[in-house]
Design a protein around this motif. Structure first.
Motif, mmCIF file in Angstrom:
data_model
loop_
_atom_site.group_PDB
_atom_site.id
_atom_site.type_symbol
_atom_site.label_atom_id
_atom_site.label_comp_id
_atom_site.label_asym_id
_atom_site.label_seq_id
_atom_site.Cartn_x
_atom_site.Cartn_y
_atom_site.Cartn_z
ATOM 1 N N VAL A 118 2.817 -9.061 10.026
ATOM 2 C CA VAL A 118 2.472 -9.266 8.623
ATOM 3 C C VAL A 118 3.015 -8.104 7.796
ATOM 4 N N ASP A 119 3.032 -8.303 6.477
ATOM 5 C CA ASP A 119 3.707 -7.377 5.569
ATOM 6 C C ASP A 119 2.800 -6.214 5.165
ATOM 7 N N VAL A 120 3.427 -5.213 4.560
ATOM 8 C CA VAL A 120 2.728 -4.014 4.108
ATOM 9 C C VAL A 120 2.779 -3.911 2.587
ATOM 10 N N SER A 121 2.022 -2.972 2.075
ATOM 11 C CA SER A 121 1.917 -2.733 0.636
ATOM 12 C C SER A 121 2.761 -1.525 0.246
ATOM 13 N N ARG A 122 3.407 -1.582 -0.889
ATOM 14 C CA ARG A 122 4.160 -0.438 -1.390
ATOM 15 C C ARG A 122 3.231 0.707 -1.791
ATOM 16 N N GLU A 123 1.969 0.382 -2.101
ATOM 17 C CA GLU A 123 1.034 1.403 -2.565
ATOM 18 C C GLU A 123 0.490 2.263 -1.418
ATOM 19 N N THR A 124 0.379 1.689 -0.215
ATOM 20 C CA THR A 124 -0.199 2.423 0.909
ATOM 21 C C THR A 124 0.749 2.579 2.090
ATOM 22 N N PRO A 161 -4.647 -2.733 11.572
ATOM 23 C CA PRO A 161 -4.065 -1.963 10.468
ATOM 24 C C PRO A 161 -3.682 -0.568 10.952
ATOM 25 N N MET A 162 -2.490 -0.123 10.590
ATOM 26 C CA MET A 162 -2.012 1.204 10.981
ATOM 27 C C MET A 162 -1.896 2.068 9.729
ATOM 28 N N HIS A 163 -2.491 3.257 9.781
ATOM 29 C CA HIS A 163 -2.516 4.161 8.627
ATOM 30 C C HIS A 163 -1.235 4.998 8.626
ATOM 31 N N THR A 164 -0.223 4.511 7.953
ATOM 32 C CA THR A 164 1.136 5.034 8.037
ATOM 33 C C THR A 164 1.252 6.452 7.488
ATOM 34 N N PHE A 165 1.771 7.341 8.301
ATOM 35 C CA PHE A 165 1.995 8.749 7.952
ATOM 36 C C PHE A 165 0.706 9.444 7.497
ATOM 37 N N GLY A 166 -0.458 8.875 7.827
ATOM 38 C CA GLY A 166 -1.732 9.440 7.429
ATOM 39 C C GLY A 166 -2.298 8.866 6.150
ATOM 40 N N HIS A 167 -1.605 7.920 5.516
ATOM 41 C CA HIS A 167 -2.087 7.290 4.285
ATOM 42 C C HIS A 167 -2.905 6.050 4.655
ATOM 43 N N SER A 168 -4.160 6.022 4.242
ATOM 44 C CA SER A 168 -5.063 4.959 4.669
ATOM 45 C C SER A 168 -4.665 3.600 4.112
ATOM 46 N N VAL A 169 -4.810 2.595 4.932
ATOM 47 C CA VAL A 169 -4.750 1.208 4.486
ATOM 48 C C VAL A 169 -5.903 0.971 3.498
ATOM 49 N N ASP A 170 -5.725 0.039 2.581
ATOM 50 C CA ASP A 170 -6.803 -0.345 1.655
ATOM 51 C C ASP A 170 -7.811 -1.178 2.451
ATOM 52 N N MET A 171 -8.811 -0.491 3.037
ATOM 53 C CA MET A 171 -9.638 -1.105 4.058
ATOM 54 C C MET A 171 -10.678 -2.092 3.527
ATOM 55 N N ASP A 172 -11.266 -1.862 2.366
ATOM 56 C CA ASP A 172 -12.337 -2.748 1.889
ATOM 57 C C ASP A 172 -11.878 -4.194 1.756
ATOM 58 N N PRO A 173 -10.786 -4.473 1.034
ATOM 59 C CA PRO A 173 -10.350 -5.874 0.958
ATOM 60 C C PRO A 173 -9.858 -6.418 2.293
ATOM 61 N N ASP A 188 -5.458 1.281 14.104
ATOM 62 C CA ASP A 188 -4.472 2.174 14.695
ATOM 63 C C ASP A 188 -4.448 3.427 13.824
ATOM 64 N N ALA A 189 -5.265 4.402 14.215
ATOM 65 C CA ALA A 189 -5.388 5.651 13.470
ATOM 66 C C ALA A 189 -4.595 6.766 14.141
ATOM 67 N N ALA A 190 -3.550 6.390 14.874
ATOM 68 C CA ALA A 190 -2.766 7.360 15.636
ATOM 69 C C ALA A 190 -2.247 8.493 14.773
ATOM 70 N N GLU A 191 -1.933 8.180 13.493
ATOM 71 C CA GLU A 191 -1.304 9.163 12.615
ATOM 72 C C GLU A 191 -2.275 9.745 11.590
ATOM 73 N N SER A 192 -3.554 9.379 11.667
ATOM 74 C CA SER A 192 -4.434 9.667 10.531
ATOM 75 C C SER A 192 -5.647 10.529 10.851
ATOM 76 N N LEU A 193 -5.578 11.351 11.898
ATOM 77 C CA LEU A 193 -6.653 12.312 12.095
ATOM 78 C C LEU A 193 -6.674 13.267 10.902
ATOM 79 N N ASN A 315 -3.833 13.042 5.336
ATOM 80 C CA ASN A 315 -3.491 14.256 6.083
ATOM 81 C C ASN A 315 -2.027 14.648 5.882
ATOM 82 N N TYR A 316 -1.248 13.777 5.223
ATOM 83 C CA TYR A 316 0.187 14.007 5.003
ATOM 84 C C TYR A 316 0.882 14.402 6.306
ATOM 85 N N TRP A 317 0.617 13.604 7.341
ATOM 86 C CA TRP A 317 1.211 13.907 8.644
ATOM 87 C C TRP A 317 2.730 14.031 8.543
#
Length: 392
Positions: A118-124, A161-173, A188-193, A315-317
Motif C-alpha cells: 500500500v501507498d505512503v503519505s508525503r507528509e509522514t 506501518p513502518m515509521h520511516t527514518f523515525g518519523h511517525s505514521v499518522d497512527m490515530d486514523p 515496524d518501529a525498527a527506525e523509531s526508538l 528521532n531524526y534517525w
C-alpha cells in the motif's frame, strides 16, 4: 549544478572537519560499553542468558513506556515473531508499505503469508491511512470477523506501518481504519526508538511492535532487535518461542512448540545497556544536526529537508532531503556527493518492484513511485550534531 553540490558538500564536511569520509550513519560509543562488555567476558556469561539481557529488557520497556520488551537477535526476527504472535498464518495477506526496507516484507513471507503493498503519505513518508481506507473499500469485504480480499479470497490479517527514518505514521486514523476492518496493527518501529506520536512513544499503538539495534540505528547492540507489547501473555509467549520453546528443567530437553533460536546474547545486551544510557544525548545531537542541515539547505531552491509534522516528535534517525526533479538530476547528485566523500544514498527501491514480490497484491502506489525519485539520505551520525562539530 556542479558548483551547487560542491558548495553543499563543503558545508556538510564542515560539520566535522576531522572526517575525510562521512558515512551515512556510524555508531557512537561514549559511555560504559567497554566496561559492560568486559564484565560479560570476565564473568563468562556471553550467550543468551545473563543479567544484561534482563536489564536491557527492563530499561527498554521503561524508556518506551510499554509493559514488556523481549530482546532478540535482530529486528527482522522481532518482526517475524510479532506477526506470529498476532496470528498471521500461511495464505494470509499482510498490508505493508512498498516504501520500506525489505525486512518488513521478508518477515511476512517467513510466516507463509503474502505482503500486500500500500501507498505512503508525503507528509509522514509512512503508510497513508486515507488511501488505505479507500483501497480496502474497493478490494475487500467482511466475512464474519475477517477482512477478505475479493480478488484472492485470502484473509487480510494484519497491517505493518513502518515509521520511516523515525518519523511517525499518522497512527490515530490508521488505527480507526484497522478497527473497522478488524485488521491487527503490528508496528515496524525498527527506525523509531526515541520517536513519539502525540506524546506517546512509537510501539505503543499496535498489538505488538518490533525494534532494531543494527549498527546504524539510534542505539546499537551490534546486531539485535526487540519485541514490544503491552500484553503480558503475548510477552511470555514471545520469550518462550524465541528461546526454542524449551520448558524449564535442570537437564531435560522438552520443547512444547515450534521455537526459534532468536534470543539476544548477553554480551550484545551489555552493549545495549550502555547505549541506552546515552540515548538522550544521541537524540539531542540529532536535533542539532537537523537545524544545521536546515541552515545549509534554506538558501538552495528545489531542495527540501524533510521535517517532523505537528503530531510527531522524530528521532531524526536518517536525515532526508527531497529534490525538485526539474532542477536536479537525481543520479548525478548522488554521484557528485560520493565523489566528495559524502556517503549519501537513495531511499530503498519500492518492494513491489523487486523480483520476489512482483506478483503480490498492491494498491495505487503513485506517491511511493514519486518519492523514490526525490529522496536522498545524508550522513546522520550523532557526532555531526555534537559540540565538536564545526558550523556550516
Amino acid at each position: 549544478m556542479d558548483n551547487v553540490w560542491k558548495d553543499i558538500a563543503r558545508k556538510i564536511h564542515k560539520l566535522h572537519q576531522q572526517k575525510e569520509i562521512l558515512p551515512l550513519h556510524e555508531p557512537s560509543f561514549i559511555g560504559n560499553e567497554k566496561a559492560y562488555v568486559m564484565d560479560c567476558i570476565e564473568a563468562g556469561w556471553v550467550s543468551s542468558v545473563g543479567k544484561y539481557v534482563d536489564r536491557f529488557e527492563e530499561k527498554l520497556a521503561e524508556y518506551t513506556g510499554v509493559e514488556r520488551a523481549i530482546a532478540v537477535m535482530n529486528g527482522t526476527a522481532a518482526l517475524h515473531v510479532a506477526l506470529k504472535l498476532v496470528g498471521v498464518k500461511p495464505a494470509d495477506e499482510v498490508l505493508v508499505p512498498s516504501l520500506t526496507f525489505v525486512a518488513t516484507a521478508n518477515a511476512v513471507t517467513y510466516c507463509g503469508a503474502e505482503p500486500h503493498f500500500v501507498d505512503v503519505s508525503r507528509e509522514t513518508l509512512g503508510m497513508d491511512p486515507y488511501k488505505l481506507d479507500a483501497h480496502l473499500q474497493e478490494i475487500s469485504f467482511m466475512k464474519g470477523q475477517n477482512c477478505v480480499n475479493k480478488v484472492t479470497g485470502n484473509i487480510i490479517r494484519a497491517v505493518v506501518p513502518m515509521h520511516t527514518f523515525g518519523h511517525s505514521v499518522d497512527m490515530d486514523p490508521l488505527i480507526d481504519v484497522c478497527s473497522r476492518y478488524n485488521i491487527t496493527v503490528v508496528e515496524d518501529a525498527a527506525e523509531s526508538l526515541g520517536s513519539f506520536y502525540k506524546g506517546k512513544h512509537t510501539g505503543n499503538f499496535g498489538k505488538v511492535a518490533a525494534l532494531s539495534f543494527n549498527g546504524n540505528k539510534i542505539i546499537t547492540t551490534g546486531g539485535g532487535g526487540a519485541i514490544l507489547t503491552n500484553d503480558y501473555d503475548l510477552a511470555d509467549y514471545a520469550k518462550h518461542i524465541t528461546t526454542t520453546a524449551k520448558l524449564p528443567h535442570a537437564w531435560d530437553y522438552v520443547h512444547d512448540d515450534i521455537g526459534y533460536n532468536y534470543r539476544m546474547p548477553n554480551i550484545n545486551a551489555a552493549l545495549g545497556c550502555a547505549q541506552l544510557e546515552q540515548i538522550d544525548e544521541y537524540l539531542h545531537q540529532k536535533r542539532i544536526l537537523t537545524k544545521k542541515y536546515e541552515q545549509i539547505f534554506r538558501e538552495y531552491p528545489g531542495i527540501k529537508l524533510f521535517k517532523e509534522n505537528n503530531d510527531s516528535h522524530s528521532n531524526y534517525w536518517l536525515q532526508a532531503i527531497l529534490l525538485d526533479q526539474e532542477r536536479y538530476d537525481f543520479s548525478k547528485v548522488l554521484k557528485e556527493l560520493h565523489e566528495e566523500k559524502i556517503m549519501a544514498r537513495p531511499i530503498w527501491k519500492p518492494l513491489h518492484l523487486l523480483q520476489p514480490f512482483a506478483d503480490c497484491q498492491k494498491s495505487d502506489l503513485s506517491i511511493t513511485i514519486q518519492l523514490q525519485k526525490e529522496i536522498i539520505n545524508l550522513p546522520s551520525s550523532p557526532y555531526l550534531g555534537g559540540d565538536n562539530s564545526g558550523q556550516a
